[in-house]
Design an enzyme around this catalytic site. Structure first.
Site, PDB file in Angstrom:
ATOM      1  N   ASP A  34      26.331  27.782  41.529  1.00 21.93           N
ATOM      2  CA  ASP A  34      27.282  26.851  42.143  1.00 21.93           C
ATOM      3  C   ASP A  34      26.599  25.542  42.547  1.00 21.93           C
ATOM      4  O   ASP A  34      27.111  24.450  42.286  1.00 21.93           O
ATOM      5  CB  ASP A  34      27.958  27.503  43.363  1.00 21.93           C
ATOM      6  CG  ASP A  34      26.978  28.217  44.292  1.00 21.93           C
ATOM      7  OD1 ASP A  34      25.755  28.181  44.035  1.00 21.93           O
ATOM      8  OD2 ASP A  34      27.432  28.808  45.290  1.00 21.93           O
TER       9      ASP A  34
ATOM     10  N   ASP B   5      35.381  39.039  48.597  1.00 18.86           N
ATOM     11  CA  ASP B   5      35.590  39.198  50.036  1.00 18.86           C
ATOM     12  C   ASP B   5      36.389  38.061  50.655  1.00 18.86           C
ATOM     13  O   ASP B   5      36.506  37.987  51.886  1.00 18.86           O
ATOM     14  CB  ASP B   5      34.244  39.335  50.752  1.00 18.86           C
ATOM     15  CG  ASP B   5      33.264  38.231  50.378  1.00 18.86           C
ATOM     16  OD1 ASP B   5      33.406  37.661  49.281  1.00 18.86           O
ATOM     17  OD2 ASP B   5      32.331  37.957  51.156  1.00 18.86           O
TER      18      ASP B   5
ATOM     19  N   ASP C 253      32.734  42.566  35.854  1.00 20.06           N
ATOM     20  CA  ASP C 253      31.482  43.034  35.244  1.00 20.06           C
ATOM     21  C   ASP C 253      31.052  44.392  35.793  1.00 20.06           C
ATOM     22  O   ASP C 253      29.900  44.800  35.627  1.00 20.06           O
ATOM     23  CB  ASP C 253      30.364  42.017  35.511  1.00 20.06           C
ATOM     24  CG  ASP C 253      30.380  40.849  34.540  1.00 20.06           C
ATOM     25  OD1 ASP C 253      31.184  40.881  33.593  1.00 20.06           O
ATOM     26  OD2 ASP C 253      29.591  39.911  34.730  1.00 20.06           O
TER      27      ASP C 253
ATOM     28  N   ASP D 218      35.415  34.754  45.506  1.00 20.88           N
ATOM     29  CA  ASP D 218      34.646  35.995  45.492  1.00 20.88           C
ATOM     30  C   ASP D 218      35.496  37.114  46.078  1.00 20.88           C
ATOM     31  O   ASP D 218      36.532  36.866  46.720  1.00 20.88           O
ATOM     32  CB  ASP D 218      33.358  35.821  46.297  1.00 20.88           C
ATOM     33  CG  ASP D 218      32.291  35.057  45.520  1.00 20.88           C
ATOM     34  OD1 ASP D 218      32.452  34.871  44.303  1.00 20.88           O
ATOM     35  OD2 ASP D 218      31.294  34.641  46.141  1.00 20.88           O
TER      36      ASP D 218
END
Length: 490
Positions: free
Chosen positions: A239, A148, A91, A146
């Protein structure tokens, strides 16, 4: 006025005490779980027909500094290529879109089934991206990371087999920390997350209480996502929202403490603030959205409802801690000016047991990660008081987030900036995603630092040192958060 202060102060202490008892119960569950042998059914990957199709989803937004690291790491996952698909749900609105596309093209040339999926409409934020990717996902199981996170090569081989049990909807792994020792800020974040991922997740999962998928480093059964109502972007913690909806639909969660998935902790306080705000506000939003439905469900046990109450209100403890902290100063003056209340102060001293319980619970987590021994225990004592001091320093910021969540104020999903650092040699200066604005909360934090400095002075004036350690921790905690917030902008 004195009576009103005392009643409010006592009620806040009572709720915190009840929360500590819930944590103590989770510790007992955790210790029992360690004596249990895992006999879960698993797929036999030596049989090709038992190897299911998996889709790996990577939801990203403006992750210029870590995209190459992420893509190279995911490309190394060991899994049959004909049963693996990777979706980069991008995005991004900056130049990282171009560099990511170029990197993906290179990986495609090596025969990796990896797709770059960009939406024109970024509605729903992360939840919207995951939902969009799910529409075209080939996999029966959806692994999510994600930007990281750096899963090990055998990560899919360690998690996917547990889906042989058709009631399992999610397999979640424990977070690790590649930059745990970068600074005091990263150390205290790791300290808190270790507690959640060791004692809390295991303690709840062992007794089949509701736990949560942590947004990353886990796998969903695709049909579980769909059955639970799919991803929804009406809270900041999509989540936690989907996790509770899935468990209300009677899907089971499998937590794997021994499978560690390393990740990068925020190293700048503004990044930690944005992450904390999202997590704490999202938890409050989910309490308002889901708890009453859970409470009315007659098939859910009382004990699960009890633990879910404190699970969803976990972030609201910051509001109570802030209330107790602010009221503790007038309470100290009431104690010394009204002898008629002396019996009361002897009674509420009992609530100091909450601190003892927390100390005991966190020690079990710490020694599991770092080991036993005298010097480790000394290090633990230092970390325990440092962590709680700084956590209290964050209480204003986090309380604002909690209040917004409970009162339904909507805000954007703000991604936590990533830095790609693991040692002090790695500089974060010049990171384009770091906020340059000083939060209005910082001024309040400065005022509270002064307020608790006055509390320390008052202890000497009144010759009452019963709350002296508490006020030192508050003074240092608010001071740390204030000065770090100011200096990180320079």
């Amino acid at each position: 006025m004195d009576v009103a202060i005392i009643i409010t102060y006592t009620l806040a202490l009572l709720i915190i005490f009840m929360y500590s008892l819930a944590q103590l119960n989770l510790l007992f569950n955790y210790l029992k779980s360690r004596k249990q042998t895992d006999s879960s059914p698993t797929f036999d990957f030596s049989k090709k027909e038992e190897i299911p199709y998996v889709t790996v989803q990577l939801p990203v937004f403006n992750e210029l500094y870590v995209m190459d690291r992420l893509l190279d790491n995911i490309a190394q996952l060991e899994y049959p290529k004909d049963k693996l698909e990777i979706q980069v749900l991008d995005d991004s609105t900056d130049e990282s879109v171009v560099t990511t596309a170029a990197h993906i093209k290179k990986l495609q040339e090596y025969g990796l089934d990896i797709k770059h999926i960009c939406r024109e409409d970024r509605s729903g934020f992360k939840a919207g991206a995951l939902k969009e990717g799910l529409k075209i996902a080939k996999g029966e199981y959806i692994a999510i990371f994600d930007a990281d996170f750096l899963p090990g090569k055998k990560w899919l081989l360690q998690t996917i087999p547990y889906f042989k049990d058709e009631n399992i909807g999610v397999v979640q792994t424990r977070w690790g920390h590649i930059n745990r020792d970068y600074s005091m800020l990263t150390k205290i974040q790791a300290f808190a997350l270790d507690f959640h991922f060791t004692m809390e997740q295991v303690g709840r999962n062992y007794k089949d209480h509701f736990i949560n998928f942590n947004g990353t480093a886990g796998v969903w059964r695709k049909t579980c996502i769909e059955d639970a109502g799919n991803w929804q972007g009406d809270t900041l913690t999509e989540d936690l929202d989907l996790s509770y909806r899935a468990q209300l639909k009677k899907w089971k969660f499998k937590y794997l403490e021994e499978v560690e998935t390393p990740a990068e902790l925020p190293i700048v306080i503004s990044a930690a603030r944005s992450q904390q705000f999202r997590w704490n506000k999202g938890a409050a939003e989910n309490f308002q959205k889901l708890y009453w439905k859970l409470l009315r469900d007659k098939t859910v046990s009382f004990k699960t409802k009890f633990h879910s109450f404190f699970h969803l209100l976990n972030s609201s403890m910051f509001l109570l801690v802030l209330l107790v902290a602010v009221l503790s100063v007038p309470v100290m003056y009431i104690k010394n000016s009204n002898p008629m209340f002396s019996w009361y102060f002897n009674v509420i001293a009992f609530f100091a047991l909450s601190t003892v319980i927390f100390f005991f619970c966190y020690w079990h987590t710490f020694k599991k990660i770092h080991g036993k021994g005298f010097w480790n225990f000394m290090e633990y004592i230092k970390m325990f008081f440092t962590f709680f001091s700084i956590a209290m320093g964050f209480s204003v910021h986090n309380s604002m987030a909690v209040l917004e969540g409970h009162f339904g104020k909507k805000s954007e999903f703000v991604r936590t900036p990533k830095f790609n650092v693991s040692s002090l040699k790695d500089s974060w200066k010049g990171n384009k995603y770091v906020s340059k604005n000083i939060s209005g909360n910082t001024i309040i934090e400065a005022l509270l630092m002064g307020y608790f400095g006055f509390a320390l002075y008052s202890a000497f004036e009144l010759q009452d040192f019963g709350l002296f350690l508490f006020h030192i921790m508050l003074f240092l905690g608010f001071g740390f958060v204030f000065f770090k917030s100011v200096t990180s902008k320079i």
